[in-house]
Design a protein around this motif. Structure first.
Motif: not given
Length: 75
Positions: A13-25
């Protein structure tokens, strides 16, 4: 196979962490999807690419494209 919405809902849910996870996706998708797999020879996260300059430059991914001499930034 789940939907994109299901995948996105499972990210942090944290936007910063989510952004990094989405980069991996995105890296996984560009490396494995048949449409891009034949065109993109390699895909790096910005932090993995040896040609990067400095810290966060607003670039998320860098790709080596089969028909170009220089790498391409993906933002």
């Amino acid at each position: 196979m789940g939907s994109f919405s299901d995948l996105f809902a499972r990210l942090d849910p944290d936007p910063r962490v989510r952004g990094k996870q989405f980069e991996h996706v995105c890296k996984w998708f560009l490396t494995n999807d048949p449409t891009y797999k034949s065109t993109l020879l390699r895909v790096w996260l910005w932090k993995e690419w040896t040609g990067r300059w400095g810290g966060d430059a607003g670039i998320d991914l860098v790709a080596e494209v089969s028909f170009q001499a220089s790498p391409t930034a993906i933002v």
